[in-house]
Scaffold this motif. Structure first.
Motif, PDB file in Angstrom:
ATOM      1  N   LEU A 209     -19.726 -46.172   9.894  1.00 19.41           N
ATOM      2  CA  LEU A 209     -19.662 -44.822   9.331  1.00 19.41           C
ATOM      3  C   LEU A 209     -20.719 -43.896   9.920  1.00 19.41           C
ATOM      4  N   ASP A 210     -21.529 -44.407  10.844  1.00 22.04           N
ATOM      5  CA  ASP A 210     -22.636 -43.602  11.361  1.00 22.04           C
ATOM      6  C   ASP A 210     -22.197 -42.387  12.175  1.00 22.04           C
TER       7      ASP A 210
ATOM      8  N   LYS B 239     -22.457 -49.450   7.556  1.00 16.42           N
ATOM      9  CA  LYS B 239     -23.284 -48.308   7.967  1.00 16.42           C
ATOM     10  C   LYS B 239     -22.968 -47.932   9.410  1.00 16.42           C
ATOM     11  N   ARG B 240     -22.887 -48.963  10.253  1.00 16.97           N
ATOM     12  CA  ARG B 240     -22.673 -48.692  11.664  1.00 16.97           C
ATOM     13  C   ARG B 240     -21.308 -48.039  11.878  1.00 16.97           C
TER      14      ARG B 240
ATOM     15  N   PHE C  74     -14.682 -39.510   6.370  1.00 11.95           N
ATOM     16  CA  PHE C  74     -15.261 -40.792   5.931  1.00 11.95           C
ATOM     17  C   PHE C  74     -14.173 -41.781   5.537  1.00 11.95           C
TER      18      PHE C  74
ATOM     19  N   LEU D 188     -20.702 -45.782   0.968  1.00 11.74           N
ATOM     20  CA  LEU D 188     -20.884 -47.178   1.389  1.00 11.74           C
ATOM     21  C   LEU D 188     -20.434 -48.133   0.292  1.00 11.74           C
TER      22      LEU D 188
ATOM     23  N   TYR E  81     -23.675 -40.651   0.987  1.00 10.06           N
ATOM     24  CA  TYR E  81     -23.620 -41.924   1.718  1.00 10.06           C
ATOM     25  C   TYR E  81     -23.704 -43.157   0.827  1.00 10.06           C
TER      26      TYR E  81
ATOM     27  N   ASN F 187     -20.251 -40.226  11.088  1.00  9.63           N
ATOM     28  CA  ASN F 187     -19.861 -39.195  10.116  1.00  9.63           C
ATOM     29  C   ASN F 187     -21.102 -38.653   9.417  1.00  9.63           C
ATOM     30  N   ILE F 188     -21.095 -37.355   9.213  1.00 16.69           N
ATOM     31  CA  ILE F 188     -22.225 -36.697   8.551  1.00 16.69           C
ATOM     32  C   ILE F 188     -21.750 -36.093   7.233  1.00 16.69           C
TER      33      ILE F 188
END
Ligand code: FES
Ligand code: FES
Lengths: 216, 728
Positions: free
Chosen positions: A190-191, A187-188, A167, A204, A200, A193-194
């Motif tokens: 970092l999307d 958000k986009r 992240f 963020l 989250y 990454n899980i």
């Protein structure tokens, strides 16, 4: 090299639904095709190699390679099939970036290569030669944290911390391109990454609060 | 076959009298405030070493050969080719010929080689001959009368019926009756750090770096399985990447790793890959409930009659509490554990509760609709009496206010267009509480402080809590404390399960730190001419209670120790912790009735956890728990092929976990209860979320989903059925 933010976020943008939904509702073929497109786009020299005379056979045994990691030249001997992630983790003791899915679906291995985020688990080490590789180990200067790392620590953008290096790398790449992202942009970015612990919200928050990242 | 390691909810007394000397401070400096994780810098830089990251001189890599079949008999295992493969230093069979394998992914053999690539190659060269046997691949199949008898004591184990009150009278009093079937899916833990360890022998002594939630429990597990004294085993877990209930023992891979290391005479690194993790390291069992329930005309629950079942895989139970929280005066329940050929269940974040909560709370909304009561009003009528560990009567109104529940429309969003909005609510409970932890504190002549406890930080912030309580007690800055945890050489502390860690560890730390401080006070008191009992530690000083000037700095005080540090042991005592938590959640969703996609837009979580030690990390726990529930509600599903029994999605692209774009706006409202002491918070916030989302989807669409996960196909099917004039 495995494309990351480019394909994934374009897909997200187009469909207007989250990546998870996208994957759930679209066949695997669609995703795979995009991945291959991205690979060719990302590696023009690989394409050339493919069309020119057949390259000299290398491997299957270990071959010497030289990587440029965090500004340092790193000479290793690895099998040609070794991923960049495994080369750094298993052969160079650089275990900061994590291996979680090992197939380009979680982002824990995210590194920045030539200014773009890449899944190091889906990038061959030999193909990463000649590229500028940045991993989590390269961010802090001694005990002084990179502004993104500082923001993560302050906002509690971590729990178990296993996803955290990935992240942090994704957030660094985002902020170097776009120092003042909107929530949606963050958000986009970092999307890919899980996080299983569910950090989250604060990840963020950290990405949006970070100040002082120089444009890359 | 092993039972799931269910971590019991600790039945400690809700209020216990403790020794006043150890009581929590009434005006704390750090406790209850936002304190940053002390290991945050190590985690954000990648310096934190997880078991996965451990590298030892001459270390080999291990790889397990697993059954590709859900059910098979091992005919023969041939290791010859594998042994001759490049780099291989050890190879072993895990099972004997004729062994019956009961799930896909069961361990068969293992190898260790110089590189990971070589280990993978060698594993492929292990020749296993299987006689493939017909598997039980689904609950339906296992329960059908003509199913093959796969499990020695039957495919189905029926429990005794539980019955209270007079069921017939209850249904007679009912004005409305709901009769429906509900179900929840199998969920896997998906800890980002997979299970595994690094094992290294020194003679007959084993050191194991294990990704575990229990360093001491895992030490015991190694000793038992390897038939060596516990004193010969050291288990280290400095950092671990999530466990959620699945990591309490060495497991098969730990014992295999130790045996490979012994055979090779070299340390072995054996971490599972993602597929192995999904198949063989536990899951939350499925749950099914066929229920008949009655409600009186004035909205009182009258009767509840349920047949329930579920599968925890091969030989593991699938229990869950039902009905959940609400009071049905007359009730009966008959439960069956159903066995299939799939990896066994393990404890998973609030074992049983999300299942029981989903089933009961969806039923509650159906009953509320029948008596035309608002879901919150209806629940308030049927809650148990208020108690310290049962505060829903207080929390529903708090949540309603924070959420804006009064803007809820009746079931079915009448707004034109395909996008529908809805609200839903639900409640949760959990035990928590603690006992049994020990700690050791040293105060050094140079002013240094060491606090040791054989607990582990599984991501919840335990390391930070130890530092907070020590610093609070000694009146020092948090970074003045050297907290040492995650090692079985340190004083005993139990496994991190059942939300018991904070309530076990923090009292032990408090007691130990107070004892250490008392020892220091005794040394310093004569020099200051103040009785020890009148000395207090604050702001880095030891001074008289009523005269700050009459004292000395911490460093000066410690210098009086001369050469001999203070070293004291302490343990958990009653009076500083309690058990029993309650909470309420409310969700808002947006459902696209054309695509069937539901998006959670808002979640309010009102949750208590007793005395809050670190507000920052406590809130992270709540947020993380809620997101765990969102995943359970909408995305996660272990899918088995109904013909072959193979898991279809043993990865992270088809086994779905939400990403940053799936995150709703979350309000984590923690209720501080300092009077109760520390309780624990890891599990409760994950319980109620799925039910609240389900009820919100019904409120939005007017159709009720009774099956998790609530994927677009299920939403569309329910809407289609409604259009076709089917039942609601
Ligand atoms: S480990 Fe590379 S994306 Fe998951
Ligand atoms: S912090 Fe544990 S997976 Fe993200």
């Amino acid at each position: 090299m495995a494309p990351k933010d480019e394909t994934r976020s374009e897909l997200d943008e187009r469909s207007g639904v989250s990546r998870r939904f996208f994957l759930k509702t679209v066949g695997a073929g669609g995703v795979a095709a995009s991945v291959i497109d991205g690979l060719q786009e990302a590696l023009p020299h690989a394409q050339e190699a493919g069309t020119a005379a057949a390259p000299a056979a290398i491997g299957p045994g270990p071959v010497p390679i030289t990587l440029n990691v965090n500004g340092q030249r790193l000479s290793l001997k690895v099998e040609p099939r070794t991923t960049l992630l495994d080369a750094l983790r298993n052969h160079a003791g650089q275990t900061g970036n994590k291996r979680v899915c090992d197939r380009g679906s979680c982002g824990a291995c995210t590194m920045i290569i030539d200014g773009r985020t890449r899944y190091a688990c889906s990038t061959l080490a030999i193909e990463a030669q000649g590229h500028d590789i940045r991993s989590i180990e390269g961010l802090a200067k001694g005990t002084v944290l990179h502004p993104v790392q500082q923001a993560f620590a302050e906002a509690d953008g971590m729990m178990c911390g296993f996803c955290t290096p990935g992240f942090v790398m994704s957030a660094v790449a985002l902020l170097e391109k776009n120092p003042h992202p909107t929530v949606e942009e963050a958000k986009r970015a970092l999307d890919g990454n899980i996080c299983r612990c569910g950090t989250y919200v604060r990840v963020l928050e950290a990405a949006l609060k970070t100040k002082g990242v120089a444009r890359g | 076959m092993a039972e799931a390691r269910q971590v019991p909810e600790v039945a400690a007394p809700a209020v216990a009298q403790g020794n006043a000397a150890y009581a929590w401070p009434t005006h704390p400096t750090y406790m209850g405030t936002d304190v940053q994780r002390i290991d945050g810098p190590d985690k954000v830089t990648g310096r934190a070493k997880y078991s996965y990251d451990i590298q030892r001189p001459n270390m080999l890599y291990g790889r397990i050969v697993r059954s590709p079949h859900p059910r098979a008999r091992v005919v023969a295992i041939d290791l010859t080719m594998a042994r001759q493969a490049p780099g291989v230093k050890a190879a072993l069979a895990v099972v004997e010929p004729n062994a019956i394998l009961m799930f896909q992914g069961e361990e068969v053999a293992a190898v260790a080689a110089a590189t990971e690539e070589q280990a993978r190659d060698a594993a492929r060269l292990v020749k296993v001959q299987y006689e493939v046997l017909p598997p039980l691949t689904s609950v339906e199949q296992a329960m059908s009368p003509d199913a093959p008898k796969v499990f020695p004591d039957g495919n189905v184990r029926e429990g005794a019926a539980e019955e209270t009150g007079d069921l017939a009278a209850g249904f007679k009093a009912a004005a409305h009756v709901v009769e429906q079937t509900y179900n929840t899916q199998v969920q896997t833990h998906v800890s980002l750090e997979t299970h595994g360890c690094v094992c290294e022998w020194d003679g007959d002594k084993l050191t194991a770096w294990v990704s575990t939630q229990a360093v001491h429990g895992t030490r015991e597990g190694f000793a038992q399985a390897l038939k060596i004294p516990q004193a010969n085993v050291r288990v280290i877990t400095q950092y671990m990447g999530g466990g959620f209930g699945s990591k309490f023992a060495p497991d098969a891979q730990g014992i295999i790793c130790a045996n490979l290391a012994k055979q090779a005479g070299a340390p072995v690194h054996l971490m599972l890959d993602r597929k192995e993790e999904h198949l063989a390291t536990g899951n939350r069992p499925s749950a099914y409930a066929k229920i008949r329930a009655g409600v009186s005309a004035d909205g009182m629950l009258t009767a509840f009659d349920a047949q329930t079942w579920g599968t925890g895989g091969a030989g593991v139970g699938a229990g869950f509490p039902l009905p959940y929280i609400y009071q049905f005066p007359n009730r009966r329940r008959q439960h069956k554990d159903v066995y299939i050929n799939a990896g066994g269940a393990r404890a998973m974040r609030a074992p049983g509760h999300p299942q029981g909560c989903f089933i009961t709370e969806v039923l509650m909304d159906e009953l509320a609709d029948l008596v035309k009561l608002d879901p919150v009003d209806f629940r308030m009528k049927n809650l148990p009496p208020d108690a310290p560990d049962a505060r829903w009567r207080a929390y529903f109104p708090i949540a309603a206010k924070l959420f804006g529940w009064d803007k809820r429309h009746p079931t079915g969003d009448a707004t034109p267009g395909p996008i529908k909005h809805g609200f839903g609510c639900s409640a949760n409970r959990w035990g928590g509480g603690g006992r049994g932890s020990h700690a050791h504190c040293e105060i050094l002549p140079d002013g240094g402080v060491i606090m040791r406890c054989g607990t582990q930080d599984i991501g919840t912030g335990t390391r930070t809590l130890v530092s907070i309580v020590t610093a609070e007690t000694l009146g020092l800055p948090i970074d003045a404390v050297n907290t040492e945890i995650g090692d079985s050489l340190y004083p005993f502390s139990g496994g991190s399960g059942g939300s018991t860690t904070a309530a076990s560890v923090t009292p032990a730390i408090r007691v130990t730190a107070v004892k250490a401080l008392d020892a220091l006070k005794a040394k310093v008191a004569p020099k200051l001419g103040v009785p020890p009992a009148d000395l207090v530690a604050s702001d880095g000083r030891l001074h008289a209670r009523n005269d700050r000037a009459k004292g000395m700095t911490w460093k000066e005080a410690c210098r009086t120790l001369g050469a001999e540090p203070i070293a004291v042991d302490g343990e958990w005592q009653p009076g500083l912790s309690a058990s029993g938590t309650s909470g309420v959640q409310m969700a808002e969703v947006e459902v696209d009735t054309e695509t069937g996609v539901s998006k959670v837009t808002r979640l309010v979580c009102v949750q208590d956890c007793g005395l809050i030690v670190d507000k920052l990390t406590a809130e992270s726990q709540v947020i993380g728990g809620v997101l765990f529930g969102v995943n359970y509600a909408l995305f996660e599903d272990r899918i088995l092929d109904r013909n072959t029994g193979q898991m279809v999605n043993p990865n992270m692209e088809w086994y779905l976990i939400g990403g940053p774009s799936d995150v709703p706006e979350i309000t984590a409202h923690l209720v501080d209860q300092p009077e109760r002491g520390v309780i624990g918070l890891g599990e409760p916030p994950a319980v109620a979320t799925a039910a609240a989302i389900a009820n919100a989807i019904a409120n939005a669409t007017g159709v009720r989903l009774r099956s998790l996960p609530m994927t677009p196909d299920k939403v569309l099917a329910a809407l289609e059925q409604q259009r076709a004039g089917g039942t609601r």
